[in-house]
Design a protein around this motif. Structure first.
Motif, short mmCIF file in Angstrom:
data_model
loop_
_atom_site.label_atom_id
_atom_site.label_comp_id
_atom_site.label_asym_id
_atom_site.label_seq_id
_atom_site.Cartn_x
_atom_site.Cartn_y
_atom_site.Cartn_z
N ILE A 1 0.85 -1.19 0.00
CA ILE A 1 0.00 0.00 0.00
C ILE A 1 0.89 1.24 0.00
O ILE A 1 1.98 1.24 0.57
N SER A 2 0.42 2.29 -0.64
CA SER A 2 1.14 3.56 -0.58
C SER A 2 0.17 4.72 -0.68
O SER A 2 -0.81 4.67 -1.43
N GLU A 3 0.46 5.77 0.10
CA GLU A 3 -0.28 7.03 -0.04
C GLU A 3 0.61 8.11 -0.65
O GLU A 3 0.18 9.24 -0.83
N ALA A 4 1.88 7.74 -0.99
CA ALA A 4 2.84 8.74 -1.46
C ALA A 4 3.51 8.41 -2.77
O ALA A 4 4.19 9.26 -3.35
N ASP A 5 3.32 7.20 -3.27
CA ASP A 5 3.98 6.83 -4.52
C ASP A 5 3.44 7.69 -5.66
O ASP A 5 2.23 7.81 -5.83
N PRO A 6 4.32 8.30 -6.45
CA PRO A 6 3.84 9.17 -7.53
C PRO A 6 3.20 8.41 -8.69
O PRO A 6 2.53 9.01 -9.53
N ARG A 7 3.39 7.10 -8.72
CA ARG A 7 2.86 6.29 -9.82
C ARG A 7 1.45 5.81 -9.48
O ARG A 7 1.22 5.17 -8.46
N GLU A 8 0.53 6.08 -10.35
CA GLU A 8 -0.88 5.78 -10.09
C GLU A 8 -1.11 4.30 -9.82
O GLU A 8 -1.94 3.93 -8.97
N ARG B 1 -0.71 3.52 -6.14
CA ARG B 1 -1.43 4.29 -5.12
C ARG B 1 -2.54 3.44 -4.52
O ARG B 1 -3.22 2.69 -5.22
N GLY B 2 -2.74 3.59 -3.19
CA GLY B 2 -3.65 2.69 -2.52
C GLY B 2 -3.01 1.31 -2.49
O GLY B 2 -1.86 1.16 -2.09
N VAL B 3 -3.75 0.31 -2.93
CA VAL B 3 -3.18 -1.04 -3.04
C VAL B 3 -2.47 -1.15 -4.38
O VAL B 3 -3.06 -0.92 -5.44
N SER B 4 -1.20 -1.50 -4.35
CA SER B 4 -0.40 -1.61 -5.57
C SER B 4 -0.95 -2.69 -6.50
O SER B 4 -1.45 -3.73 -6.06
N HIS B 5 -0.81 -2.44 -7.80
CA HIS B 5 -1.22 -3.46 -8.77
C HIS B 5 -0.39 -4.73 -8.60
O HIS B 5 -0.82 -5.81 -9.01
N ALA C 1 1.06 4.82 5.41
CA ALA C 1 0.11 3.80 4.98
C ALA C 1 0.81 2.51 4.57
O ALA C 1 0.32 1.40 4.83
N GLY C 2 1.97 2.65 3.91
CA GLY C 2 2.69 1.47 3.46
C GLY C 2 3.12 0.58 4.61
O GLY C 2 2.98 -0.65 4.56
N PHE C 3 3.64 1.19 5.67
CA PHE C 3 4.12 0.41 6.81
C PHE C 3 2.95 -0.09 7.66
O PHE C 3 3.02 -1.19 8.21
N LEU C 4 1.90 0.69 7.77
CA LEU C 4 0.73 0.23 8.51
C LEU C 4 0.07 -0.96 7.81
O LEU C 4 -0.43 -1.88 8.45
N GLY C 5 0.10 -0.94 6.46
CA GLY C 5 -0.46 -2.08 5.73
C GLY C 5 0.25 -3.37 6.04
O GLY C 5 -0.38 -4.44 6.14
#
Length: 367
Positions: free
Chosen positions: A256-263, A266-270, A347-351
């Motif tokens: 999960i990321s709330e800061a990754d610039p790549r769509e 964002r949120g749950v990674s593809h 968000a990434g670490f909390l995930g």
């Protein structure tokens, strides 16, 4: 294509586990950071001439931004007098110039061979699977917040770095007592135990280490191409399959990321959506962090869509994150993912931490 450079060691900068970081001056006069593995090139001092592989460094790629010491031609490590007398015949990093021979926990010369010869069951062992290596300390934080004495084995796959000694994270977690053992599988090497594949690595974690929980991820360095299938994290889905096939209980840690610039991340990674939604084929639990604001809503929507398209294989568990901030700030190693620290991408670490919290609850429910 491989880029070679010659240089001279000018300084020993740091050491951890079986790795040493050097400052090396190139013929051009530039000084670069270079990593040497003691078992491969020995321990080198200032003034030692070295041959470097600078391919990834010069392209600006790779975790760490380091050149790799290939050899010190005038200071070669003392050779083994009789290779035939060395126990073990498992070769890793096979058919490369730095291939190494190890004693596999599952091979005939191992003291554990009899235990693993017919081993076929994990007996419900919780197996937390993550895409990125950086999730490991966060998963452990969530686990230990609920079960401080938990006995954890880490299985490192070969999707990223092959030498486990590359990982400062594992070195720090082992020295702090947060990890009971590390197990390197496939072409990865350097763990407390070596195994042929993820299956025997998991079985060794259960039958040899006696782990309460296993965490599986690739080593440092995640390969991605920006395509649907071209990323090394598909191995997370394969690890879920191995755990389920062997009678373990797979727990899918969402990237999960709330800061990754790549769509696409964002949120749950593809990467997670593909690995768990398309590659994994067995029942598994998916802990989802309850995060505030728009990122929380996005993550829940994506996770529910993932479960809805899994034909009932994936079971979502919404997990609160209260108390995990403190647990994560007490981790004995730096928290960094894709170049970002904890405060840059909470968000990434909390995930990852809620996956550990959920696995702890599985343990407590079984007591």
């Amino acid at each position: 294509m491989i880029q070679w450079r010659r240089g001279v060691v000018v300084e020993v900068r740091s050491r951890w586990a079986g790795a040493v970081e050097y400052a090396v001056r190139l013929a051009s006069g530039d000084v670069v950071r270079a990593l040497g593995y003691v078992e491969v090139v020995g321990s080198l001092g200032p003034g030692t001439a070295v041959l470097l592989n600078t391919t990834a460094l010069e392209r600006g790629l790779g975790t760490g931004g380091l050149a790799i010491v290939v050899a010190a031609p005038d200071a070669l490590p003392r050779p083994v007098d009789d290779v035939a007398a060395v126990r073990g015949h498992v070769v890793k990093a096979r058919y490369t110039p730095s291939q190494t021979m190890v004693l596999g926990v599952d091979e005939q010369d191992s003291e554990h061979h009899a235990v693993l010869a017919d081993a076929d069951d994990l007996a419900g062992l919780p197996v937390v699977v993550a895409d990125l290596h950086s999730a490991l300390p966060a998963v452990l934080a969530g686990l230990r917040a609920a079960v401080p004495s938990v006995r954890v084995a880490y299985v490192m796959t070969d999707g990223g770095a092959l030498p486990l000694d590359f990982s400062r994270t594992v070195a720090g977690l082992r020295s702090s007592g947060w990890l009971e053992a590390s197990i390197t599988v496939g072409q990865a090497f350097g763990g407390d135990l070596e195994a042929v594949n993820v299956h025997t690595g998991l079985l060794a974690a259960h039958h040899v280490v006696g782990a309460d929980v296993v965490v599986v991820s690739q080593g440092p360095g995640n390969l991605g191409t920006g395509t649907r299938w071209g990323f090394s994290g598909t191995s997370a889905g394969e690890a879920v399959n191995a755990a389920g096939t062997l009678g373990g209980r797979p727990v899918c840690s969402l990237r999960i990321s709330e800061a990754d610039p790549r769509e696409r991340h964002r949120g749950v990674s593809h990467h997670s959506l593909t690995a768990y939604g398309r590659v994994s084929l067995v029942p598994a639990d998916v802990p989802v962090p309850l995060l505030p604001g728009s990122v929380g809503a996005l993550v829940l929507d994506q996770a529910r869509a993932l479960a809805a398209t899994s034909a009932g294989r994936l079971t979502l568990h919404e997990v609160e994150t209260d108390g995990l901030d403190l647990a994560l700030r007490e981790v004995p190693v730096p928290l960094r993912t894709m170049g970002r620290g904890y405060d840059d991408d909470r968000a990434g670490f909390l995930g990852a931490a809620v996956a550990g919290r959920y696995a702890a609850r599985m343990l407590l429910a079984g007591r």
